[in-house]
Design an enzyme around this catalytic site. Sequence first.
Site, PDB file in Angstrom:
ATOM      1  N   HIS A 242       0.825  -1.214   0.000  1.00 30.67           N
ATOM      2  CA  HIS A 242       0.000   0.000   0.000  1.00 30.67           C
ATOM      3  C   HIS A 242       0.859   1.264   0.000  1.00 30.67           C
ATOM      4  O   HIS A 242       0.823   2.074  -0.918  1.00 30.67           O
ATOM      5  CB  HIS A 242      -0.882   0.043   1.258  1.00 30.67           C
ATOM      6  CG  HIS A 242      -1.750  -1.151   1.479  1.00 30.67           C
ATOM      7  ND1 HIS A 242      -2.876  -1.395   0.731  1.00 30.67           N
ATOM      8  CD2 HIS A 242      -1.681  -2.158   2.390  1.00 30.67           C
ATOM      9  CE1 HIS A 242      -3.470  -2.495   1.175  1.00 30.67           C
ATOM     10  NE2 HIS A 242      -2.758  -2.978   2.178  1.00 30.67           N
TER      11      HIS A 242
HETATM   12  C1  BDR Z   1      -3.226   0.884   5.150  1.00 28.61           C
HETATM   13  O1  BDR Z   1      -3.482   0.426   6.475  1.00 28.61           O
HETATM   14  C2  BDR Z   1      -2.314  -0.082   7.052  1.00 28.61           C
HETATM   15  O2  BDR Z   1      -2.555  -1.357   7.554  1.00 28.61           O
HETATM   16  C3  BDR Z   1      -1.233  -0.056   6.003  1.00 28.61           C
HETATM   17  O3  BDR Z   1       0.003   0.332   6.568  1.00 28.61           O
HETATM   18  C4  BDR Z   1      -1.718   0.961   5.000  1.00 28.61           C
HETATM   19  O4  BDR Z   1      -1.278   2.250   5.311  1.00 28.61           O
HETATM   20  C5  BDR Z   1      -3.928  -0.024   4.161  1.00 28.61           C
HETATM   21  O5  BDR Z   1      -5.296  -0.041   4.406  1.00 28.61           O
END
Ligand code: BDR
Length: 312
Positions: A242
């Site tokens: 992500h």
């Molecule tokens: C986001 O939530 C976190 O778990 C990850 O680091 C990312 O920023 C994805 O939904």
Amino acid sequence: MSTRKIIIDTDPGQDDAVAILLALASPELEVLGITAVAGNVPLALTQKNARIICELAGRADIPVYAGCDAPLSRTLVTAEHVHGKTGLDGPQLPDPVMPLQDGHAVDFLIRTLRAQEAGTVTLCPLGPLTNIAMAFQKAPDIVERVQEIVLMGGAYFEVGNITPTAEFNIYVDPQAADIVFKSGAPITVVPLDVTHKALVTKPRNDAFRAIGTPVGQAVALMTDFFERFDREKYGSLGAPLHDPCVTAYLIQPGLFTGRHVNVEIETASELTLGMTVADWWGVTDRAPNANFLGDIDADGFFTLLTERLARL
Ligand code: BDR
Ligand code: CA
């Protein structure tokens, strides 16, 4: 080459860690500081993890500040079920020696935006938007000094990952997200629609390991750990990176496509709290307030990432 000044606001998190490493490996970006926020794990761990990663990159000179330890008006929700107890489960990394800076991350954000020339500092939020919203509330004059906010959060086509309709970062602090999206600052959103296409498949994980350095090894082990959640939940081919999509967008924006649309945050409904209501199809007359990304050249992204990580 002109460098772009950035502040990374983060809740590491394995994917946050990779985003930080990519930034520190890239001469296009000058990291003015890292501000930690509570999110994936509590603040005591996110600020520590940010320092662990700076030291892994050989960059103990980066100032790291601790920020808000809870959302503006809600109880903190964390994600140890995804990231493990420490937030950085996977590799065994030493405790940091570099100090945490004195003072609050929100004051660092305000001070830095006031000190730098207006329009030259980009904010990169990789977690809940609490620190950014708090800074905007405390010092409204800084909003127009922000060059751009490039954030990981939200979803349109993928809808949600922490609830059926909300992405984690926005869900944890919807009030903060609402303040940021209404601020008038230029915003680029990297939603799940993009990041669920940035998957660490087996050959991509092998390529990290083949770098043959402590950084390559750590990233391979972090993504090994982090993938089990998405494999079990979505049957996906590997861990979605992500947050590194935010850094990659700053370095090579041509890897991404999106639309300039209106995005509003649901802050009231119990059923859909934290939903990012993106007017992707332009069916309202609400004014566009964000560049909402929708697609990524995933092979190009992993080529960039692997090549840059090898520099550390
Ligand atoms: C986001 O939530 C976190 O778990 C990850 O680091 C990312 O920023 C994805 O939904
Ligand atoms: Ca994150």
